[in-house]
Design a protein around this motif. Structure first.
Motif, PDB file in Angstrom:
ATOM      1  N   THR A   1      46.631  27.286  63.588  1.00 28.77           N
ATOM      2  CA  THR A   1      46.721  28.308  62.541  1.00 28.77           C
ATOM      3  C   THR A   1      47.268  27.721  61.253  1.00 28.77           C
ATOM      4  N   ARG A   2      48.306  26.878  61.371  1.00 30.23           N
ATOM      5  CA  ARG A   2      48.871  26.258  60.176  1.00 30.23           C
ATOM      6  C   ARG A   2      47.851  25.352  59.487  1.00 30.23           C
ATOM      7  N   LEU A   3      47.120  24.574  60.272  1.00 26.87           N
ATOM      8  CA  LEU A   3      46.124  23.687  59.685  1.00 26.87           C
ATOM      9  C   LEU A   3      45.018  24.492  59.008  1.00 26.87           C
ATOM     10  N   GLU A   4      44.610  25.577  59.629  1.00 26.16           N
ATOM     11  CA  GLU A   4      43.578  26.419  59.027  1.00 26.16           C
ATOM     12  C   GLU A   4      44.048  26.973  57.692  1.00 26.16           C
ATOM     13  N   GLU A   5      45.310  27.386  57.613  1.00 28.39           N
ATOM     14  CA  GLU A   5      45.859  27.889  56.356  1.00 28.39           C
ATOM     15  C   GLU A   5      45.904  26.792  55.301  1.00 28.39           C
ATOM     16  N   ILE A   6      46.287  25.583  55.709  1.00 25.44           N
ATOM     17  CA  ILE A   6      46.365  24.465  54.761  1.00 25.44           C
ATOM     18  C   ILE A   6      44.989  24.138  54.196  1.00 25.44           C
ATOM     19  N   LEU A   7      43.997  24.037  55.067  1.00 29.36           N
ATOM     20  CA  LEU A   7      42.658  23.656  54.619  1.00 29.36           C
ATOM     21  C   LEU A   7      41.972  24.781  53.864  1.00 29.36           C
ATOM     22  N   ARG A   8      42.326  26.005  54.214  1.00 30.51           N
ATOM     23  CA  ARG A   8      41.697  27.136  53.537  1.00 30.51           C
ATOM     24  C   ARG A   8      42.227  27.295  52.122  1.00 30.51           C
ATOM     25  N   ASN A   9      43.441  26.865  51.892  1.00 32.45           N
ATOM     26  CA  ASN A   9      44.074  27.021  50.575  1.00 32.45           C
ATOM     27  C   ASN A   9      43.811  25.796  49.709  1.00 32.45           C
ATOM     28  N   MET A  10      42.536  25.393  49.596  1.00 35.18           N
ATOM     29  CA  MET A  10      42.195  24.217  48.785  1.00 35.18           C
ATOM     30  C   MET A  10      41.920  24.642  47.349  1.00 35.18           C
ATOM     31  N   SER A  11      42.908  25.290  46.738  1.00 34.19           N
ATOM     32  CA  SER A  11      42.707  25.828  45.391  1.00 34.19           C
ATOM     33  C   SER A  11      41.450  26.687  45.375  1.00 34.19           C
ATOM     34  N   LEU A  12      41.366  27.570  46.345  1.00 33.62           N
ATOM     35  CA  LEU A  12      40.182  28.404  46.495  1.00 33.62           C
ATOM     36  C   LEU A  12      40.374  29.749  45.812  1.00 33.62           C
ATOM     37  N   LEU A  13      39.261  30.328  45.412  1.00 35.20           N
ATOM     38  CA  LEU A  13      39.282  31.638  44.780  1.00 35.20           C
ATOM     39  C   LEU A  13      39.370  32.738  45.842  1.00 35.20           C
ATOM     40  N   PRO A  14      40.178  33.750  45.632  1.00 37.65           N
ATOM     41  CA  PRO A  14      40.135  34.912  46.529  1.00 37.65           C
ATOM     42  C   PRO A  14      38.773  35.603  46.440  1.00 37.65           C
ATOM     43  N   GLU A  15      38.383  36.245  47.523  1.00 37.89           N
ATOM     44  CA  GLU A  15      37.067  36.894  47.570  1.00 37.89           C
ATOM     45  C   GLU A  15      36.888  37.893  46.433  1.00 37.89           C
ATOM     46  N   GLU A  16      37.918  38.728  46.211  1.00 37.55           N
ATOM     47  CA  GLU A  16      37.767  39.787  45.208  1.00 37.55           C
ATOM     48  C   GLU A  16      37.605  39.205  43.808  1.00 37.55           C
ATOM     49  N   ILE A  17      38.292  38.062  43.547  1.00 36.72           N
ATOM     50  CA  ILE A  17      38.138  37.416  42.243  1.00 36.72           C
ATOM     51  C   ILE A  17      36.719  36.889  42.075  1.00 36.72           C
ATOM     52  N   PHE A  18      36.192  36.266  43.124  1.00 43.03           N
ATOM     53  CA  PHE A  18      34.829  35.726  43.044  1.00 43.03           C
ATOM     54  C   PHE A  18      33.830  36.837  42.768  1.00 43.03           C
ATOM     55  N   TYR A  19      33.869  37.904  43.545  1.00 43.67           N
ATOM     56  CA  TYR A  19      32.879  38.971  43.382  1.00 43.67           C
ATOM     57  C   TYR A  19      33.006  39.647  42.021  1.00 43.67           C
ATOM     58  N   TYR A  20      34.253  39.783  41.541  1.00 41.35           N
ATOM     59  CA  TYR A  20      34.425  40.453  40.252  1.00 41.35           C
ATOM     60  C   TYR A  20      34.041  39.539  39.095  1.00 41.35           C
ATOM     61  N   GLN A  21      34.541  38.291  39.116  1.00 40.22           N
ATOM     62  CA  GLN A  21      34.324  37.403  37.982  1.00 40.22           C
ATOM     63  C   GLN A  21      32.923  36.786  37.971  1.00 40.22           C
ATOM     64  N   PHE A  22      32.376  36.443  39.124  1.00 40.76           N
ATOM     65  CA  PHE A  22      31.067  35.812  39.171  1.00 40.76           C
ATOM     66  C   PHE A  22      29.926  36.820  39.313  1.00 40.76           C
ATOM     67  N   GLY A  23      30.244  38.070  39.525  1.00 44.39           N
ATOM     68  CA  GLY A  23      29.180  39.063  39.604  1.00 44.39           C
ATOM     69  C   GLY A  23      28.352  39.082  38.327  1.00 44.39           C
ATOM     70  N   ASN A  24      27.035  39.030  38.475  1.00 46.30           N
ATOM     71  CA  ASN A  24      26.179  38.931  37.277  1.00 46.30           C
ATOM     72  C   ASN A  24      25.731  40.286  36.757  1.00 46.30           C
ATOM     73  N   GLN A  25      26.427  41.361  37.170  1.00 44.43           N
ATOM     74  CA  GLN A  25      26.132  42.663  36.591  1.00 44.43           C
ATOM     75  C   GLN A  25      26.539  42.675  35.118  1.00 44.43           C
ATOM     76  N   PRO A  26      25.733  43.253  34.263  1.00 40.49           N
ATOM     77  CA  PRO A  26      26.115  43.276  32.839  1.00 40.49           C
ATOM     78  C   PRO A  26      27.390  44.069  32.586  1.00 40.49           C
ATOM     79  N   ARG A  27      27.647  45.093  33.409  1.00 44.91           N
ATOM     80  CA  ARG A  27      28.862  45.901  33.267  1.00 44.91           C
ATOM     81  C   ARG A  27      29.416  46.180  34.654  1.00 44.91           C
ATOM     82  N   VAL A  28      30.735  46.355  34.731  1.00 42.56           N
ATOM     83  CA  VAL A  28      31.395  46.709  35.984  1.00 42.56           C
ATOM     84  C   VAL A  28      32.225  47.953  35.742  1.00 42.56           C
ATOM     85  N   SER A  29      32.312  48.777  36.775  1.00 45.98           N
ATOM     86  CA  SER A  29      33.008  50.058  36.611  1.00 45.98           C
ATOM     87  C   SER A  29      34.487  49.967  36.939  1.00 45.98           C
ATOM     88  N   GLU A  30      34.892  48.929  37.710  1.00 47.42           N
ATOM     89  CA  GLU A  30      36.296  48.844  38.093  1.00 47.42           C
ATOM     90  C   GLU A  30      37.171  48.615  36.859  1.00 47.42           C
TER      91      GLU A  30
END
Length: 420
Positions: free
Chosen positions: A198-227
């Motif tokens: 579990t510790r190793l998985e946390e270490i490797l997963r935290n490779m300066s990675l983007l959180p899911e919600e940030i990716f979907y919000y920031q990289f979403g190619n919709q011209p406008r977002v309602s949130e």
């Protein structure tokens, strides 16, 4: 004695007396040093059980197989970890450019920060070697420097895992003078495995990675977002490659006094890359470069002819302004193609830069329609002054820009490569 070991960056790691590997370990040594305690005080030696399978490139036939054990070696009051001893012996005695090697390590301790750096340099220089690392215990797993070393190995394609009961049993059968006795595991072997895994998985997963919600919000190619999350910012994810090996990857976002593209340029310049090699950089951006950043990118590539840059953008930044249109055309003119992100690029970005919990990418509604719209706008911009864009060709020689864009997109092979 294997002699000197040339390991990284053209420099020699001074291991004047690298002993040849041992064949096997005695049962007591294995049980003591490979016991997967969470905090193993007093176990200052590192042991490495290895297997090396040499495979011919064209026939895929195994032509050589080696197995043995290394441990820490001391010379003139200096200790050299087992990983460095293996690399020195391997390069001096077994490594051949005509074969591909599958190397497997079973370690009593995971690599320290220094060893991880040396292993990473070795993998960068030898693309014909793939490495799997199984560690009985995690060495200083709470230390950021040691965590970063494990992440670097993972980024370079090495598999890094914690030894399970089956791995201990395999080592007992193949690397221990067991006298045909069955392996008897120690107490808490499964509980400790679960903790360290579990510790190793946390270490490797935290490779300066983007959180899911940030990716979907920031990289979403919709011209406008309602949130009601405010304006979407510029994020830039980059992958630096030498042939088919990823040397560096990460992401930047806009700062108050510096756009993400400028941070990216500063980062690549700080790497001090070998100018005799040809490097490829792929960038995924939430907004296409502004006029100022486009100018900086053009100057950066002009000053570094050993680099090739390809940019995929989710959305176009203020595309109706002439100055930004001119910046995009200048990028193309300088052989820096800017293309609209489509589902394969979003998927590749998701796999490499997002803390995705190993879940597949789930496209949002109308992703393809929005990508097609961005693509049409981008092509319309690039068709303006096309003769100026490709001044060395006559108008009759200029092919349809749609075909050109498709051809450039096909160069992005690793977006469709299942290895990434």
């Amino acid at each position: 004695m294997a002699g000197w070991g040339r390991i990284s960056g053209g420099d020699y790691i001074q291991i004047p007396w690298v002993r040849n590997p041992m064949k096997r370990l005695y049962p007591g040594i294995f049980s003591f040093h490979f016991r997967n305690l969470i905090y193993a005080n007093g176990r200052n030696s590192s042991y490495l059980c290895f297997e090396v399978a040499g495979v011919q490139y064209y026939s895929s036939r195994t032509v050589s197989f080696h197995r043995g054990v290394f441990r820490n070696q001391v010379y003139e009051n200096k200790s050299y970890h087992a990983e460095l001893c293996f690399l020195s012996w391997f390069k001096a005695n077994k490594l051949s450019p005509g074969e591909h090697y599958h190397v497997t390590w079973f370690l009593s301790w995971s690599p320290c920060a220094r060893c991880a750096e040396e292993i990473a340099n070795f993998l960068k220089q030898h693309r014909n070697v793939t490495l799997r690392v199984f560690a009985a215990r995690l060495y200083y797993f709470w230390n950021p420097a040691f965590q970063q070393g494990l992440r670097k190995l993972r980024c370079l394609g090495a598999q890094v895992k914690v030894m399970s009961y089956h791995d201990f049993n395999y080592c007992w059968e193949n690397f221990v003078y067991n006298r045909y006795m069955r392996f008897r595991c120690w107490k808490k072997v499964h509980r400790n495995y679960n903790f360290m895994s579990t510790r190793l998985e946390e270490i490797l997963r935290n490779m300066s990675l983007l959180p899911e919600e940030i990716f979907y919000y920031q990289f979403g190619n919709q011209p406008r977002v309602s949130e009601p999350k405010g304006r979407r910012k510029t994020y830039l994810c980059y992958k630096l490659k030498l042939l088919d090996v990823t040397l560096e990857q990460g992401y930047f976002k806009n700062k108050k006094k510096s756009h993400a593209e400028i941070c990216f340029i500063d980062k690549i310049c700080s790497l001090d890359l070998d100018q005799t090699q040809r490097y490829k950089i792929i960038c995924y951006v939430t907004w296409s470069p502004c006029a100022h950043c486009a100018e900086k990118l053009v100057a950066f590539i002009d000053d570094h002819p050993h680099l090739s840059l390809q940019v995929f953008t989710s959305r176009l930044y203020v595309h109706w302004r002439w100055v930004n249109q001119h910046g995009l055309r200048q990028l193309w003119k300088s052989n820096i193609p800017v293309l609209a992100m489509t589902e394969p690029e979003f998927t590749d970005c998701w796999k490499n830069f997002v803390d995705n919990q190993e879940r597949p990418f789930e496209p949002w509604e109308k992703l393809k329609q929005h990508s097609d719209k961005v693509k049409r706008r981008l092509q319309k911009i690039l068709k303006i002054n096309t003769i100026d864009l490709f001044s060395e060709q006559s108008s009759e020689e200029i092919r349809d820009l749609n075909n050109l864009v498709d051809a450039v997109r096909n160069l992005n092979l690793d977006a469709h490569d299942p290895h990434y």
